[in-house]
Design an enzyme around this catalytic site. Sequence first.
Site, PDB file in Angstrom:
ATOM      1  N   GLY A  12     120.878  31.461  18.151  1.00 13.99           N
ATOM      2  CA  GLY A  12     121.978  31.806  17.674  1.00 13.99           C
ATOM      3  C   GLY A  12     122.042  31.907  16.106  1.00 13.99           C
ATOM      4  CB  SER A  13     119.636  32.186  13.384  1.00 16.05           C
ATOM      5  OG  SER A  13     119.002  33.496  13.673  1.00 16.05           O
ATOM      6  CG  ASN A  14     121.519  37.600  13.727  1.00 15.20           C
ATOM      7  OD1 ASN A  14     121.584  37.564  12.446  1.00 15.20           O
ATOM      8  ND2 ASN A  14     120.271  38.208  14.384  1.00 15.20           N
ATOM      9  CG  ASN A 101     121.613  44.986  20.427  1.00 11.53           C
ATOM     10  OD1 ASN A 101     121.575  43.687  20.608  1.00 11.53           O
ATOM     11  ND2 ASN A 101     120.633  45.839  20.842  1.00 11.53           N
ATOM     12  CG  HIS A 103     115.932  47.096  18.601  1.00 17.36           C
ATOM     13  ND1 HIS A 103     115.785  46.449  19.766  1.00 17.36           N
ATOM     14  CD2 HIS A 103     114.911  47.641  18.366  1.00 17.36           C
ATOM     15  CE1 HIS A 103     114.395  46.615  20.318  1.00 17.36           C
ATOM     16  NE2 HIS A 103     114.084  47.189  19.363  1.00 17.36           N
TER      17      HIS A 103
END
EC number: 2.1.2.2
Length: 189
Positions: A12-14, A101, A103
Amino acid sequence: MKKIVLFASGNGSNVENIIQHFKNSKLIAIAGVFTNNPQAKVLEKAKNHNVPSFVFSKNDLESNLVLQKLLSIQPDLIVLAGFLLKFPEHIIAQFPNKIINVHPALLPKYGGKGMYGMHVHKAVLENKEKETGITIHYVNEHYDEGEFIFQTSVNIEECQTPEEIAAKIHELEHQYFPIVIEKLLIPNP
């Protein structure tokens, strides 16, 4: 107030970076963090930032349970930030052009089923690419084939390992993902 729901499967760093970016926003709020992994570190990060979280199974995603939860929130944008399951068509149909998303490669290269995380970075390294990058795109019914929103690249000629490439990709994601989200929700601030 525009609402974002974040989906993640792991660390979950983003997600944490996006939460911090919008923490003091008067225009955009994080309405929830959804995960298919009850052990995901993203749950702890959501809790630390007082963001509600929702844990679901693959069956819940494929049935109507996740869709019903999303419909109750009515998000303006659904953000997949390290979410590893294929997003179901019945949810995509309910939220057209509202699911994005990130990528970890320059699509259309290194996309598709099984191409996520270190798998991508290993393939990039094995193919001796001089650069790689990130692609932020809309989600459709096929892996990594939705319309591109944003791409940026980074030189990786000095990188010797997939982990070194991953570090450069994380820097790009953390720098650009929140900004792209903000521009999608508030085009002319």
